[in-house]
Design a protein around this motif. Structure first.
Motif, PDB file in Angstrom:
ATOM      1  N   TYR A  29       0.827  -1.204   0.000  1.00  0.00           N
ATOM      2  CA  TYR A  29       0.000   0.000   0.000  1.00  0.00           C
ATOM      3  C   TYR A  29       0.863   1.255   0.000  1.00  0.00           C
ATOM      4  O   TYR A  29       0.640   2.183  -0.785  1.00  0.00           O
ATOM      5  N   LEU A  30       1.840   1.329   0.901  1.00  0.00           N
ATOM      6  CA  LEU A  30       2.687   2.517   0.991  1.00  0.00           C
ATOM      7  C   LEU A  30       3.486   2.745  -0.286  1.00  0.00           C
ATOM      8  O   LEU A  30       3.668   3.887  -0.720  1.00  0.00           O
ATOM      9  N   CYS A  31       3.958   1.671  -0.889  1.00  0.00           N
ATOM     10  CA  CYS A  31       4.718   1.790  -2.131  1.00  0.00           C
ATOM     11  C   CYS A  31       3.828   2.331  -3.260  1.00  0.00           C
ATOM     12  O   CYS A  31       4.221   3.248  -3.992  1.00  0.00           O
ATOM     13  N   ARG A  33       1.105   4.080  -2.900  1.00  0.00           N
ATOM     14  CA  ARG A  33       0.723   5.456  -2.582  1.00  0.00           C
ATOM     15  C   ARG A  33       1.887   6.420  -2.824  1.00  0.00           C
ATOM     16  O   ARG A  33       1.702   7.514  -3.373  1.00  0.00           O
ATOM     17  N   ALA A  34       3.093   6.018  -2.471  1.00  0.00           N
ATOM     18  CA  ALA A  34       4.263   6.870  -2.712  1.00  0.00           C
ATOM     19  C   ALA A  34       4.436   7.136  -4.202  1.00  0.00           C
ATOM     20  O   ALA A  34       4.705   8.270  -4.612  1.00  0.00           O
ATOM     21  N   TYR A  37       1.787   9.601  -5.283  1.00  0.00           N
ATOM     22  CA  TYR A  37       2.172  10.951  -4.878  1.00  0.00           C
ATOM     23  C   TYR A  37       3.242  11.514  -5.821  1.00  0.00           C
ATOM     24  O   TYR A  37       3.214  12.692  -6.159  1.00  0.00           O
ATOM     25  N   ASN A  45       4.748  14.261   0.376  1.00  0.00           N
ATOM     26  CA  ASN A  45       3.930  13.100   0.738  1.00  0.00           C
ATOM     27  C   ASN A  45       4.601  11.806   0.283  1.00  0.00           C
ATOM     28  O   ASN A  45       4.608  10.805   1.015  1.00  0.00           O
ATOM     29  N   ASP A  48       7.509  11.102   2.564  1.00  0.00           N
ATOM     30  CA  ASP A  48       7.017  10.590   3.855  1.00  0.00           C
ATOM     31  C   ASP A  48       6.725   9.096   3.770  1.00  0.00           C
ATOM     32  O   ASP A  48       7.043   8.331   4.693  1.00  0.00           O
ATOM     33  N   ASP A  49       6.116   8.664   2.670  1.00  0.00           N
ATOM     34  CA  ASP A  49       5.832   7.230   2.516  1.00  0.00           C
ATOM     35  C   ASP A  49       7.112   6.424   2.333  1.00  0.00           C
ATOM     36  O   ASP A  49       7.250   5.333   2.893  1.00  0.00           O
ATOM     37  N   TRP A  50       8.071   6.943   1.534  1.00  0.00           N
ATOM     38  CA  TRP A  50       9.344   6.212   1.383  1.00  0.00           C
ATOM     39  C   TRP A  50      10.037   6.113   2.737  1.00  0.00           C
ATOM     40  O   TRP A  50      10.597   5.067   3.090  1.00  0.00           O
ATOM     41  N   GLU A  52       8.631   6.061   5.677  1.00  0.00           N
ATOM     42  CA  GLU A  52       7.917   5.067   6.486  1.00  0.00           C
ATOM     43  C   GLU A  52       8.297   3.651   6.053  1.00  0.00           C
ATOM     44  O   GLU A  52       8.496   2.767   6.894  1.00  0.00           O
TER      45      GLU A  52
END
Length: 136
Positions: A29-31, A33-34, A37, A45, A48-50, A52
């Motif tokens: 999910y984070l990948c 979303r990053a 962004y 943003n 921030d995801d990378w 995390e």
């Protein structure tokens, strides 16, 4: 959640499997979303995801942490570069090239930034030449 709890209580699925599955889905999910962004030019943003993802990688065992960092580090470096954050981009690319010397594609990106960076204080043609000479 109730379904997972029932499976765990019955012994069909253990807690470690649940944690690994959750962790995998969170990384995925984070990948995604990053990258979204990045496409939307929402640099902070994406960063921030990378970050995390890199933080999550630090809680893993050494082998998995290395694999995660070697996957996400160049993506974060590219995001920094796209956002004009040259110091951070160069730092990430240098770290990545140091730990993954055989990755010609990322080495060339670093060389390109060192030679053509729009901010002259980050130009370093001598180091770029040295990297180019070290190319396997």
């Amino acid at each position: 959640i109730r379904y997972v709890q029932e499976k765990m209580n019955s012994g069909e699925v253990d807690e470690q499997e649940v944690k690994q599955s959750y962790f995998f889905r969170l990384r995925e999910y984070l990948c995604l979303r990053a990258n979204l962004y990045r496409e939307l030019r929402q640099t902070q943003n994406a960063i921030d995801d990378w970050n995390e993802l890199m933080r999550l990688g630090r809680i893993l065992n050494k082998r998995d942490r290395f694999e995660m960092n070697s996957y996400y580090l160049p993506l974060r470096a590219q995001t920094y570069a796209e956002g004009g954050l040259w110091k951070e981009a160069i730092g990430d690319y240098k770290e990545y090239v140091k730990t993954s010397p055989g990755d010609e594609k990322e080495r060339k990106k670093l060389i390109e930034i060192l030679r053509t960076c729009p901010d002259p204080k980050f130009l370093d043609p001598a180091f770029a030449q040295k990297l180019e000479e070290q190319t396997p």
